[in-house]
Design a protein around this motif. Sequence first.
Motif: not given
Length: 85
Positions: A22-26, A31-43
């Motif tokens: 469960a910890a690995q899944g979280f 990480e996926t949410a962070f990368h998506a948000q970072a991509d949106r911010w950089l774009n």
Amino acid sequence: MTTGPSRIFDEFAKLMTDAAGAAQGFKKEAETAFHAQADRWLNSLDLVKREEFEAVKEMAVKARDENDALKARIEALEARLAAQD
């Protein structure tokens, strides 16, 4: 059927394995949410990728070299014209 301390250890090991999964899944979801948000911010900053910048920089250097060569050629032609007068 296993009883006593052995069963308790088995259940505890299963619980720890499930918790680790469960910890690995979280972690992966975070990480996926962070990368998506970072991509949106950089774009939203309208930044240029390094490869695009380098390509345009190379084109500018080539254009400047061509301009310098043409300037030298024009100056040579003007000097020939002035010498003919």
